[in-house]
Design a protein around this motif. Structure first.
Motif, PDB file in Angstrom:
ATOM      1  N   CYS A  24     -15.795  -3.556   4.441  1.00 13.53           N
ATOM      2  CA  CYS A  24     -15.907  -1.792   4.681  1.00 13.53           C
ATOM      3  C   CYS A  24     -14.865  -1.796   4.058  1.00 13.53           C
ATOM      4  CB  CYS A  24     -15.966  -1.423   5.651  1.00 13.53           C
ATOM      5  SG  CYS A  24     -16.355   0.106   5.677  1.00 13.53           S
ATOM      6  N   SER A  25     -14.324  -1.393   3.255  1.00  9.60           N
ATOM      7  CA  SER A  25     -13.206  -0.578   2.996  1.00  9.60           C
ATOM      8  C   SER A  25     -12.819   0.050   3.962  1.00  9.60           C
ATOM      9  CB  SER A  25     -12.918  -0.562   1.116  1.00  9.60           C
ATOM     10  OG  SER A  25     -13.345   1.045   1.897  1.00  9.60           O
ATOM     11  N   ALA A  26     -11.598   0.218   4.222  1.00 12.25           N
ATOM     12  CA  ALA A  26     -10.394   1.754   4.904  1.00 12.25           C
ATOM     13  C   ALA A  26      -9.572   1.923   3.898  1.00 12.25           C
ATOM     14  CB  ALA A  26      -9.981   0.319   6.119  1.00 12.25           C
ATOM     15  N   VAL A  27      -9.329   3.107   4.255  1.00 13.61           N
ATOM     16  CA  VAL A  27      -8.799   4.649   3.550  1.00 13.61           C
ATOM     17  C   VAL A  27      -7.091   4.604   5.216  1.00 13.61           C
ATOM     18  CG1 VAL A  27      -8.431   6.554   3.409  1.00 13.61           C
ATOM     19  CG2 VAL A  27     -10.596   5.557   2.365  1.00 13.61           C
ATOM     20  N   VAL A  28      -6.767   3.823   4.888  1.00 14.63           N
ATOM     21  CA  VAL A  28      -4.933   4.345   6.029  1.00 14.63           C
ATOM     22  C   VAL A  28      -5.264   6.551   5.619  1.00 14.63           C
ATOM     23  CG1 VAL A  28      -2.523   4.428   6.410  1.00 14.63           C
ATOM     24  CG2 VAL A  28      -3.915   2.695   5.041  1.00 14.63           C
ATOM     25  N   ASP A  29      -4.891   6.659   7.050  1.00  9.97           N
ATOM     26  CA  ASP A  29      -4.962   7.925   7.391  1.00  9.97           C
ATOM     27  C   ASP A  29      -3.430   8.324   7.656  1.00  9.97           C
ATOM     28  OD1 ASP A  29      -7.372   9.020   6.387  1.00  9.97           O
ATOM     29  OD2 ASP A  29      -8.325   7.395   9.289  1.00  9.97           O
ATOM     30  N   ASP A  30      -2.857   7.171   8.195  1.00  7.96           N
ATOM     31  CA  ASP A  30      -1.758   7.213   9.161  1.00  7.96           C
ATOM     32  C   ASP A  30      -0.800   6.527   9.517  1.00  7.96           C
ATOM     33  OD1 ASP A  30       0.613   9.037   9.739  1.00  7.96           O
ATOM     34  OD2 ASP A  30       0.303   9.153  12.157  1.00  7.96           O
TER      35      ASP A  30
ATOM     36  N   LYS B 157      -0.980   7.972  -2.483  1.00 10.69           N
ATOM     37  CA  LYS B 157      -1.164   7.905  -1.678  1.00 10.69           C
ATOM     38  C   LYS B 157      -2.207   8.150  -0.740  1.00 10.69           C
ATOM     39  CE  LYS B 157      -0.506  10.629   2.845  1.00 10.69           C
ATOM     40  NZ  LYS B 157       0.043  12.108   3.398  1.00 10.69           N
ATOM     41  N   ASP B 158      -2.920   8.935  -2.065  1.00  8.05           N
ATOM     42  CA  ASP B 158      -4.621   8.226  -2.008  1.00  8.05           C
ATOM     43  C   ASP B 158      -5.549   7.259  -3.036  1.00  8.05           C
ATOM     44  OD1 ASP B 158      -4.062   8.057  -4.571  1.00  8.05           O
ATOM     45  OD2 ASP B 158      -4.907  10.142  -5.853  1.00  8.05           O
TER      46      ASP B 158
ATOM     47  N   LEU C 233       0.694  -0.783  -0.005  1.00  4.81           N
ATOM     48  CA  LEU C 233       0.075  -0.054   0.090  1.00  4.81           C
ATOM     49  C   LEU C 233       0.959   0.979   0.172  1.00  4.81           C
ATOM     50  CD1 LEU C 233      -2.840  -0.739   2.655  1.00  4.81           C
ATOM     51  CD2 LEU C 233      -3.103  -0.574   0.013  1.00  4.81           C
ATOM     52  N   LEU C 234       1.910   1.276   0.686  1.00  6.24           N
ATOM     53  CA  LEU C 234       2.311   2.236   0.715  1.00  6.24           C
ATOM     54  C   LEU C 234       3.715   2.689  -0.560  1.00  6.24           C
ATOM     55  CD1 LEU C 234       3.990   2.142   4.385  1.00  6.24           C
ATOM     56  CD2 LEU C 234       2.502   3.183   3.969  1.00  6.24           C
TER      57      LEU C 234
END
Length: 221
Positions: free
Chosen positions: A70-76, A41-42, A36-37
């Motif tokens: 449910c999908s999860a979005v990485v914030d930090d 970033k979006d 993912l990283l």
């Protein structure tokens, strides 16, 4: 056309807009985070399915999953020297599982996104749910010195239905049923009923919580 998402099976239910911290230590999920990283970033989004049978950790631990997640979005992201990660994420959008790819280092899901209809009489259902929740949180503060939602509740009925679904004291399979309800009005009615039942239980046995209650946040999508 189905959306491809790396999959993180968990023993909890993630709702759209609700915060979810994760501590990542297993090798397969470290690899998931690394991939993912490595991307934009979006586009740091992964799928969360609740485990129906099995456990979160260990090879082959999760034996079966619910179909709606449910999908999860990485914030930090915080990375440690030993390769572990701490993630701050929030739920983004509901999906239904279409197919599962088990050939890679971690699971990959092909999912179909689920619409978020409001339903009929959403304003009335939201008003009732807010009143019931105010009593519910007041009793929790009185009996257990616990506030489950810090800050203002969202105005949008869909977001409100998910925030209250995550806040109510209930077992995992009940939270999963709330996630699966097709529209916000029906979800608000259902969660208000659960809070009424829990109020009765807490007043009957104030020193014995039915299940664990945790504080959480939410992020409007």
């Amino acid at each position: 056309m189905s959306l491809r998402l790396p999959l993180f099976p968990l023993g909890t239910v993630l709702c759209p807009g609700c915060a979810m911290p994760l501590h990542v230590f297993e090798e397969r999920y470290r690899r998931l985070v690394e991939d993912l990283l490595a991307g934009p970033k979006d586009a740091r989004e992964f799928g969360v399915l609740t485990i129906r049978r099995g456990f979160e950790v260990g090879e082959g631990a999760a034996l079966d999953y619910f179909d709606i997640g449910c999908s999860a979005v990485v914030d930090d992201v915080t990375k440690y020297e030993d390769g572990r990660y701490d993630l701050v994420t929030h739920g983004h959008r509901r999906f239904t599982l279409a197919d599962l790819d088990t050939t890679g280092p971690y699971l990959v899901a092909y999912v179909d996104l689920v619409d978020e209809p409001i339903g009929d009489d959403a304003e009335e259902a939201a008003s009732v749910a807010r009143l019931v929740f105010a009593r519910y949180q007041h009793v929790l503060i009185q009996l257990r010195d616990l506030r489950v939602v810090v800050g203002d509740l969202p105005d949008d009925p869909v977001q409100l239905s998910y925030v209250l679904s995550a806040a109510v004291v209930s077992p995992t399979f009940v939270r999963q049923r709330l996630l699966e309800i097709p529209d916000a009005t029906a979800r608000l009615i259902a969660v208000a009923g659960l809070m009424r039942n829990e109020l009765l239980a807490m007043r009957a046995v104030p020193s014995l919580p039915a299940t664990e209650v945790t504080r959480f946040g939410y992020t409007p999508n």
